[in-house]
Design a protein around this motif. Structure first.
Motif, mmCIF file in Angstrom:
data_model
loop_
_atom_site.group_PDB
_atom_site.id
_atom_site.type_symbol
_atom_site.label_atom_id
_atom_site.label_comp_id
_atom_site.label_asym_id
_atom_site.label_seq_id
_atom_site.Cartn_x
_atom_site.Cartn_y
_atom_site.Cartn_z
ATOM 1 N N LYS A 208 -18.672 113.343 29.399
ATOM 2 C CA LYS A 208 -18.686 113.334 30.864
ATOM 3 C C LYS A 208 -18.868 114.733 31.451
ATOM 4 O O LYS A 208 -18.384 115.034 32.553
ATOM 5 N N ASN A 209 -19.565 115.588 30.707
ATOM 6 C CA ASN A 209 -19.917 116.916 31.206
ATOM 7 C C ASN A 209 -21.323 116.827 31.823
ATOM 8 O O ASN A 209 -22.321 117.200 31.201
ATOM 9 N N TYR A 210 -21.360 116.302 33.048
ATOM 10 C CA TYR A 210 -22.634 115.928 33.658
ATOM 11 C C TYR A 210 -23.507 117.135 33.991
ATOM 12 O O TYR A 210 -24.737 117.046 33.912
ATOM 13 N N GLN A 211 -22.898 118.251 34.365
ATOM 14 C CA GLN A 211 -23.712 119.426 34.674
ATOM 15 C C GLN A 211 -24.380 119.960 33.398
ATOM 16 O O GLN A 211 -25.559 120.339 33.430
ATOM 17 N N ASN A 212 -23.632 119.975 32.300
ATOM 18 C CA ASN A 212 -24.230 120.406 31.030
ATOM 19 C C ASN A 212 -25.362 119.466 30.618
ATOM 20 O O ASN A 212 -26.412 119.915 30.135
ATOM 21 N N GLU A 244 -24.080 117.655 40.438
ATOM 22 C CA GLU A 244 -24.115 118.319 39.130
ATOM 23 C C GLU A 244 -25.539 118.732 38.745
ATOM 24 O O GLU A 244 -25.754 119.797 38.165
ATOM 25 N N VAL A 245 -26.507 117.893 39.113
ATOM 26 C CA VAL A 245 -27.898 118.234 38.830
ATOM 27 C C VAL A 245 -28.306 119.462 39.645
ATOM 28 O O VAL A 245 -28.962 120.380 39.117
ATOM 29 N N LYS A 246 -27.905 119.502 40.904
ATOM 30 C CA LYS A 246 -28.230 120.648 41.758
ATOM 31 C C LYS A 246 -27.588 121.919 41.214
ATOM 32 O O LYS A 246 -28.219 122.986 41.186
ATOM 33 N N ALA A 247 -26.331 121.793 40.744
ATOM 34 C CA ALA A 247 -25.637 122.956 40.185
ATOM 35 C C ALA A 247 -26.335 123.439 38.911
ATOM 36 O O ALA A 247 -26.462 124.648 38.672
ATOM 37 N N ALA A 248 -26.816 122.504 38.114
ATOM 38 C CA ALA A 248 -27.524 122.862 36.885
ATOM 39 C C ALA A 248 -28.837 123.570 37.217
ATOM 40 O O ALA A 248 -29.203 124.557 36.569
ATOM 41 N N GLN A 249 -29.548 123.069 38.219
ATOM 42 C CA GLN A 249 -30.802 123.695 38.642
ATOM 43 C C GLN A 249 -30.562 125.130 39.104
ATOM 44 O O GLN A 249 -31.319 126.040 38.762
#
Length: 262
Positions: A208-212, A244-249
């Motif tokens: 559940k580490n969605y950003q990773n 989380e996707v935005k943070a990863a980007q």
């Protein structure tokens, strides 16, 4: 032999029957001698069976490579236990033994290899792989750690193999966070591996580490924009975890900016 039933039958035979019996006896002896010679030649490696599949073919080729490497090392006065070409061939034989399911043979070969070449990363990696395949996970982890310390930065193929095998062993040891770190590192080695990025994303999703997970999918997409697995995984995350996707980007963008400034 004169007391055998065959010899007794020959003595009792008459004329043509006796000659036929003698011919049969001679033929039997020749077959027996041929069988004995074949067994000796196979056991000494001078006569090899014809391979029936790719694994057997690869094994015979690797045996040839080992023989050549040993001869060359001896001719040059090098220690065959630490000679690079010999170690590579014997490590290759270990991995092929593992593929064939011959785990005891793989353990024996790789244990001798690791003992003879304690400062060789490939030798330690091969032993770790045999230990992992045999279910001796904790021992394999220690070997993979040593191999990582010894491997040269320029040997990216071996480094990737060690990191991936180490990650697999960490998963077996129920250490997914450490496994993720090693898969991420392995994926980034040139040439980058989309498959390993996807594996790292899958592992992160399981924790559940969605950003990773999003970061791994985005990295994979940068190398293969048309990969169906990557597109589907990233699309699902964008629907369920847009933050989380935005943070990863943003994180990837910052990392790329730092790299360009160095």
């Amino acid at each position: 032999m004169k007391n055998t039933p065959l010899w007794q039958a020959i003595r009792k035979a008459q004329g043509k029957q006796k000659r036929a019996a003698l011919a049969l006896a001679l033929f039997t002896i020749i077959l027996l001698i041929g069988a004995i010679v074949a067994v000796v030649l196979v056991s000494t490696g001078r006569l090899r069976p014809t391979p029936t599949n790719q694994l057997q073919s690869d094994y015979l080729k690797m045996q040839d490579s080992e023989s050549v490497a040993v001869r060359q090392a001896k001719a040059a006065g090098r220690d065959i236990n630490t000679d690079g070409a010999v170690v590579r061939a014997r490590a290759g034989l270990t991995l092929l033994e593992i593929q064939a399911g011959n785990l005891n043979s793989a353990l024996r070969l790789s244990a001798r290899l690791a003992k003879g070449a304690p400062r060789n990363a490939q030798a330690q990696y091969a032993y770790g792989a045999a230990l992992a395949a045999s279910g001796r996970t904790d021992e394999s982890l220690a070997r993979f750690q040593v191999a990582l310390q010894l491997v040269k930065d320029t040997d990216t193929d071996l480094q990737r193999d060690i990191l991936t095998s180490y990650a697999n062993a960490l998963i077996s040891a129920h250490k997914p966070a450490e496994a993720y770190t090693n898969l991420k590192q392995a994926a980034a080695l040139p040439p980058a591996s989309v498959d390993l990025y996807v594996r790292a994303a899958t592992l992160a999703l399981g924790q559940k580490n969605y950003q990773n997970a999003a970061e791994m999918y985005l990295m994979a997409q940068s190398y293969d924009p048309t990969n169906a697995t990557v597109i589907a995984g990233l699309r699902q995350l964008q629907r369920a975890r847009p933050a989380e996707v935005k943070a990863a980007q943003q994180q990837i963008s910052e990392q790329q900016g730092q790299t360009s400034n160095e």
